[in-house]
Scaffold this active site. Structure first.
Site, PDB file in Angstrom:
ATOM      1  N   GLY A 247     -22.080  44.372   0.382  1.00  0.00           N
ATOM      2  CA  GLY A 247     -22.744  45.381   0.208  1.00  0.00           C
ATOM      3  C   GLY A 247     -21.937  46.510  -0.270  1.00  0.00           C
ATOM      4  N   GLY A 283     -19.303  41.057  -2.680  1.00  0.00           N
ATOM      5  CA  GLY A 283     -19.421  40.699  -3.852  1.00  0.00           C
ATOM      6  C   GLY A 283     -19.110  41.466  -5.184  1.00  0.00           C
ATOM      7  NE  ARG A 320     -26.907  45.167 -11.452  1.00  0.00           N
ATOM      8  CZ  ARG A 320     -26.817  46.257 -11.250  1.00  0.00           C
ATOM      9  NH1 ARG A 320     -26.551  47.228 -12.143  1.00  0.00           N
ATOM     10  NH2 ARG A 320     -27.064  46.779  -9.934  1.00  0.00           N
ATOM     11  CE1 TYR A 324     -32.173  44.401  -7.715  1.00  0.00           C
ATOM     12  CE2 TYR A 324     -30.583  43.911  -9.553  1.00  0.00           C
ATOM     13  CZ  TYR A 324     -31.190  43.415  -8.504  1.00  0.00           C
ATOM     14  OH  TYR A 324     -30.886  42.394  -8.310  1.00  0.00           O
ATOM     15  CB  CYS A 350     -41.624  40.352 -27.753  1.00  0.00           C
ATOM     16  SG  CYS A 350     -40.875  39.921 -29.263  1.00  0.00           S
TER      17      CYS A 350
HETATM   18  C1  LIG Z   1     -25.407  39.236  -1.792  1.00  0.00           C
HETATM   19  C2  LIG Z   1     -24.775  38.713  -0.545  1.00  0.00           C
HETATM   20  C3  LIG Z   1     -23.541  39.471  -0.459  1.00  0.00           C
HETATM   21  C4  LIG Z   1     -22.870  40.188  -1.493  1.00  0.00           C
HETATM   22  O1  LIG Z   1     -23.397  41.283  -1.547  1.00  0.00           O
HETATM   23  P1  LIG Z   1     -22.636  42.699  -2.533  1.00  0.00           P
HETATM   24  O2  LIG Z   1     -23.570  43.953  -2.311  1.00  0.00           O
HETATM   25  O3  LIG Z   1     -22.387  42.087  -3.745  1.00  0.00           O
HETATM   26  O4  LIG Z   1     -21.377  42.939  -1.927  1.00  0.00           O
HETATM   27  C5  LIG Z   1     -22.804  39.115   0.603  1.00  0.00           C
HETATM   28  N1  LIG Z   1     -23.682  38.098   1.744  1.00  0.00           N
HETATM   29  C6  LIG Z   1     -24.934  37.787   1.419  1.00  0.00           C
HETATM   30  C7  LIG Z   1     -25.622  36.975   2.637  1.00  0.00           C
HETATM   31  C8  LIG Z   1     -25.702  37.922   0.326  1.00  0.00           C
HETATM   32  O5  LIG Z   1     -26.874  37.662   0.272  1.00  0.00           O
END
Ligand SMILES: *Cc1c(COP(=O)(O)O)cnc(C)c1O
Length: 428
Positions: A247, A283, A320, A324, A350
């Protein structure tokens, strides 16, 4: 640390934008557009910064594969010492191909199938992060079939509201599909205790993505610690792993960088708990800033007083902005004294939702000019589709003065490879 290095991953050499030692123009000339480009130095720098911040906590870092699942990037992160967090059988396959051992893999995801669980049990993954009571029963059944005992963490829905830029990136509130509501965790632990092929070892929470305020991490950590105490008080299991998910945010424009000191101090309460290992699943933080999408301007037009820049990349390549409402900086790769304009930057698909930016202040770009859409290393190529029968772009890794293809551009043959003009009729 890391900031200076990170800034230098994309920089101007004279008027030309370069990735490390490679002018982006050279990549476009060699491989065409649209093309995703990733800087290895950027990923190394982000990893080093986060790993250094987490080292005093003894935390285990499991990269969330869904952010960018390219094998070369998985391999790079493996070489740096990361484990992985996966959410599908396909990601398990990629992780194994990239050389990860089952012990370096945790398996999250709200809808794992029997086949996916069987593959994970066979790969001896470090833990299956279970998201419902039904999944717990299925894990027991699948593990029993293989005569295995599977380490399991319960994913808790901690009911933590988070303030992310878009509702689709919030995951930790009641009523959402993720995790087991926290008041049902102890009953689920009682269920697990009666399952001979399940060993409950951990609790997990992932509250959302693109998080800048660290309070939700503190709240989630407190929820996990309290549940651990409740489970251990009843002697249902020894909970030795607490997983705080991913996150961490990255700046897409001129926002502040996330405060890693505040992040680690929010997690410290977990790391300091005797007998507990902390696990995190970043991530976006590791890969987002490493990537740009290189695209060429095809046409310019004016409509209703609005300047329109039409590129050869579309929403199928980078969804994205439409999905989002995300902001991506757009740079003209080779500036040649263009005037500032306000433009809608759009793709060829399109759909009116096929845009990268609306009424964006940018340097004037003419047909033939190259643009770089910044900060697309996470949730970019992995979300690409073939909509409008557009082959997916190539992916390129830059490392120092070298660049190399890590995914070939799709061909028209690729597009139709699995299709038939006449059905393969099934016996009824
Ligand atoms: C998507 C996800 C992450 C990674 O989230 P980021 O915001 O990209 O860091 C980590 N754990 C779980 C379970 C996820 O679904």
């Amino acid at each position: 640390m890391g900031q200076g290095l990170l800034a230098s991953c994309y920089h101007r050499e004279g008027d030309a934008l370069a990735c490390e030692g490679v002018p982006l123009r050279r990549i476009a000339d060699a491989l065409g557009t649209p093309t995703y480009v990733y800087s290895a130095a950027s990923i190394r720098s982000q990893y080093a910064e986060l790993a250094a911040a987490l080292a005093p906590l003894g935390a285990h870092l499991h990269y969330s594969v869904k952010a960018n699942s390219n094998l070369a990037i998985l391999s790079l992160l493996r070489s740096l010492g990361a484990g992985v967090d996966i959410v599908s059988g396909g990601e398990l396959h990629r992780a194994l191909v990239a050389g990860f051992d089952g012990r370096q893999i945790v398996f999250s995801g709200v809808g794992k199938t029997r086949a996916e669980l069987a593959a994970a049990v066979a790969a001896r993954v470090r833990s299956v992060n279970v998201e419902s009571e039904g999944e717990l029963r299925l894990v027991q059944a699948v593990a029993a079939e293989q005569g295995a005992v599977v380490a399991v963490a319960l994913r808790v829905n901690p009911n933590v509201p988070v303030d992310t830029p878009h509702p689709y990136t919030r995951t930790g509130e009641h009523g959402m599909k993720f995790g087991i509501p926290h008041e049902r965790i102890v009953p689920a632990a009682r269920d697990a205790r009666g399952m001979p092929n399940v060993q409950l070892v951990g609790l997990a929470a992932h509250v959302g993505s693109q998080i800048t305020d660290m309070v939700p991490y503190e709240t989630a950590a407190d929820v996990l610690l309290a549940l651990r105490r409740a489970i251990e008080a009843e002697q249902l299991a020894r909970i030795s792993v607490l997983d705080l998910g991913g996150g961490l945010a990255v700046p897409y424009d001129d926002e502040e960088r996330p405060d890693l000191a505040a992040y680690t101090s929010a997690l410290r309460r977990v790391a300091e708990e005797p007998g507990v290992e902390l696990l995190v699943e970043p991530g976006r933080f590791l890969v987002a800033e490493s990537g740009v999408l290189l695209t060429r301007v095809l046409y310019r037009k004016r409509s209703g007083g609005q300047e329109i820049v039409i590129t050869d990349a579309g929403m199928n390549d980078l969804i994205r902005p439409s999905l989002y409402a995300s902001h991506h900086r757009i740079e003209v790769v080779e500036r040649h004294g263009g005037d500032p304009i306000h433009a809608n930057v759009v793709g060829p698909v399109c759909e009116s939702g096929d845009f990268f930016a609306r009424n964006r202040a940018m340097i004037d770009a003419a047909p033939g000019d190259l643009l770089a859409l910044r900060t697309v290393g996470a949730y970019g190529y992995v979300m690409a589709s073939n909509y409008n029968s557009r082959p997916r772009p190539a992916e390129v890794l830059v490392d120092g003065d070298r660049f190399g293809v890590v995914t070939e551009r799709e061909s028209y043959e690729d597009l139709a490879r699995r299709e038939r003009t006449t059905p393969r009729w099934m016996e009824s």
